[in-house]
Design a protein around this motif. Structure first.
Motif, short mmCIF file in Angstrom:
data_model
loop_
_atom_site.label_atom_id
_atom_site.label_comp_id
_atom_site.label_asym_id
_atom_site.label_seq_id
_atom_site.Cartn_x
_atom_site.Cartn_y
_atom_site.Cartn_z
N ALA A 292 20.83 56.56 -9.20
CA ALA A 292 21.70 57.74 -9.16
C ALA A 292 23.14 57.37 -8.89
CB ALA A 292 21.20 58.71 -8.11
N SER A 293 24.05 57.97 -9.63
CA SER A 293 25.49 57.80 -9.44
C SER A 293 26.05 59.14 -9.00
CB SER A 293 26.15 57.34 -10.74
OG SER A 293 27.56 57.31 -10.59
N PHE A 294 26.48 59.22 -7.74
CA PHE A 294 26.91 60.51 -7.20
C PHE A 294 28.35 60.41 -6.68
CE2 PHE A 294 25.03 58.06 -3.82
CZ PHE A 294 25.80 58.33 -2.68
N HIS A 295 29.06 61.52 -6.73
CA HIS A 295 30.42 61.55 -6.22
C HIS A 295 30.37 61.76 -4.72
CE1 HIS A 295 34.43 63.10 -5.20
NE2 HIS A 295 34.83 62.31 -6.17
N HIS A 296 30.94 60.79 -3.99
CA HIS A 296 30.95 60.87 -2.53
C HIS A 296 32.29 61.43 -2.08
CE1 HIS A 296 30.14 60.04 1.62
NE2 HIS A 296 29.02 59.41 1.34
N ALA A 297 32.26 62.62 -1.51
CA ALA A 297 33.50 63.29 -1.13
C ALA A 297 34.29 62.49 -0.09
CB ALA A 297 33.19 64.68 -0.59
N LEU A 298 33.59 61.80 0.82
CA LEU A 298 34.26 61.07 1.88
C LEU A 298 35.15 59.96 1.34
CD1 LEU A 298 34.52 60.78 4.97
CD2 LEU A 298 32.58 59.21 4.89
N PHE A 299 34.67 59.29 0.29
CA PHE A 299 35.42 58.17 -0.29
C PHE A 299 36.14 58.56 -1.58
CE2 PHE A 299 31.77 56.40 2.05
CZ PHE A 299 32.45 55.67 3.00
N ASP A 300 35.96 59.83 -1.98
CA ASP A 300 36.59 60.35 -3.19
C ASP A 300 36.35 59.42 -4.37
OD1 ASP A 300 37.97 62.16 -4.74
OD2 ASP A 300 39.92 61.23 -4.37
N SER A 301 35.11 59.02 -4.53
CA SER A 301 34.76 58.12 -5.62
C SER A 301 33.29 58.30 -5.98
CB SER A 301 35.01 56.66 -5.22
OG SER A 301 34.72 55.78 -6.29
N ARG A 302 32.96 57.96 -7.21
CA ARG A 302 31.57 57.98 -7.64
C ARG A 302 30.92 56.67 -7.21
NH1 ARG A 302 28.33 60.97 -10.32
NH2 ARG A 302 29.96 62.51 -10.73
N LEU A 303 29.77 56.76 -6.53
CA LEU A 303 29.09 55.59 -6.01
C LEU A 303 27.67 55.49 -6.56
CD1 LEU A 303 29.94 55.78 -2.17
CD2 LEU A 303 31.28 54.73 -4.00
#
Length: 421
Positions: A292-303
């Motif tokens: 899964a590739s999800f957008h992480h709000a804390l790092f403002d990036s897709r991880l």
């Protein structure tokens, strides 16, 4: 509205898939739960494969997520050794097995994981070339390491990432000779950067591991199917009786791609694109774990996170979302490693170029310290080495996004909790 007439299908029998099935039942779902796994073993956890089980310190049964009888007891329809080869989104069916079984789903979870990247060089077909991803790989490699140690044999490892280093440590404990080939200037360069990578160089060199940095394998030489040596692009030839390819893992996205689901670009790790609820653009299909590739709000990036904790937490989060619960998956990435007498935990995300300094709290020379990757006074990641019970305050520092006094951050006498208050 979720009811007993619904069928939820989970593709992938790793930790994420097994924990998702467990969560569905724990949350009261009474419909059909079908778990399809392409391995013949019951769902298991992967960290022991390069740690305790590989070293012979943990029994085989210790790796399994649940005892075999658990699945029938909880009315989980478990299909082992079966590969799902098609998703029909319009009909909402999956196709698997040699007999062409088709199952209709109301909700589908893709937890297909990742697979080892392969060396694209001559000689990889020799019997002495290994990967480490599955339980069968670990069982085979365990015997190989024991034999190498017994016969003073040589293991060459391509890649100085976590798997490569953990296997190097295990091989040395068995008594094998070990050479690690790594194109970057330090181990774990893309994760820890040059500041901390050198620590792992020194650790392994102190235990007899030889490193060859700045080079790549170009050929594995053998005779009669037996590995004899490994060549590198600097013209050197290294004795080898076995070779481990530990050059990373690629998300298993082919099933999702064929179904027309969006895949993230390689810059963001590939993987199936999902939202904060781990849901794809198709509202009836979710993805969790390594794939899964999800957008992480804390790092403002897709991880895309390949570690144990992501599967442990992501599977249940996806299950709750499938049940219609409000879910915002924003766990701080976490992983751990054990090598010789060094134990470490890492929280956060700080790729090269994202931070401007590394702050050390404690004694790095004694390998008892916490390292913090800091950008403009904000902690992006923290790694505790042989220092325990600090994961929660480290993650609080990361989540707070507060600017901290780096002198206080480096001072072991200043409680970490006080830096966010």
């Amino acid at each position: 509205m979720v009811d007993a007439d619904q069928t939820f299908v989970i593709v992938g029998g790793g930790l994420a898939g097994a924990k998702a099935a467990e969560t569905l039942r724990a949350e009261g779902f009474t419909g059909r739960v079908i778990l399809v796994c392409d391995e013949r073993d019951h769902p298991y956890e992967r960290p022991p494969l390069s740690k305790g089980y590989l070293l012979g310190k943990e029994e085989r049964d210790s790796v399994f997520v649940h005892e075999p009888a658990w699945y029938a007891r909880h009315d989980i329809e478990l299909h082992l050794g079966q590969t799902v080869d098609e998703i029909d989104r319009e009909a909402r069916t999956v196709h698997y097995g040699d007999d062409g079984t088709r199952i209709r789903y109301d909700k589908l979870l893709l937890a297909t994981g990742a697979e080892p990247r392969r060396l694209d060089i001559p000689g990889t077909g020799l019997a002495g070339v290994h990967h480490l991803r599955r339980l069968a790989h670990a069982e085979r490699l365990k015997g190989v390491l024991a034999a190498l140690g017994r016969d003073n044999g040589h293991l060459v490892i391509a890649g100085a990432g976590w798997i490569g280093l953990e296997v190097a440590a295990a091989a040395r404990e068995y008594g094998a000779e070990v050479t690690v080939v790594e194109p970057e200037p330090t181990p774990l360069h893309g994760v820890l950067g040059p500041e901390l990578g050198g620590l792992f160089t020194e650790l392994h060199q102190a235990h007899g591991v030889r490193f060859r940095f700045g080079v790549r394998l170009t050929e594995i030489v053998g005779q009669d199917g037996v590995v004899l040596a490994a060549r590198t692009d600097d013209g050197e030839e290294h004795p080898a009786h076995a070779v481990l390819a530990a050059i990373g893992a690629a998300p298993r996205t082919s099933l999702a791609e064929a179904a027309g689901l969006e895949i993230a670009d390689r810059e963001h790790g590939g993987g199936i694109v999902v939202d904060a609820a781990l849901r794809t653009a198709d509202p009836d299909i979710h993805a969790a774990g390594d794939v899964a590739s999800f957008h992480h709000a804390l790092f403002d990036s897709r991880l895309r996170v390949e570690h144990w904790a992501n599967a442990l937490n992501g599977g249940p989060a996806a299950a709750r979302a499938m049940l219609g619960r409000d879910v915002a998956y924003d766990r701080v990435p976490y992983f751990f490693s054990d090598q010789y007498d060094l134990g470490m935990e890492y929280s956060g995300w700080a790729p090269p170029g994202s931070y401007d300094e590394v702050v050390i709290r404690g004694d790095a020379a004694k390998r008892e310290f916490i390292a913090f990757w800091v950008s403009e006074g904000r902690v992006l990641a923290g790694m505790n080495v042989n220092v325990w019970d600090v994961t929660e305050p480290i993650q609080q520092l990361i989540r707070s996004q507060a600017q901290v006094d780096t002198e206080a951050l480096a001072d072991p006498h200043v409680p970490l909790e006080s830096l966010t208050s």
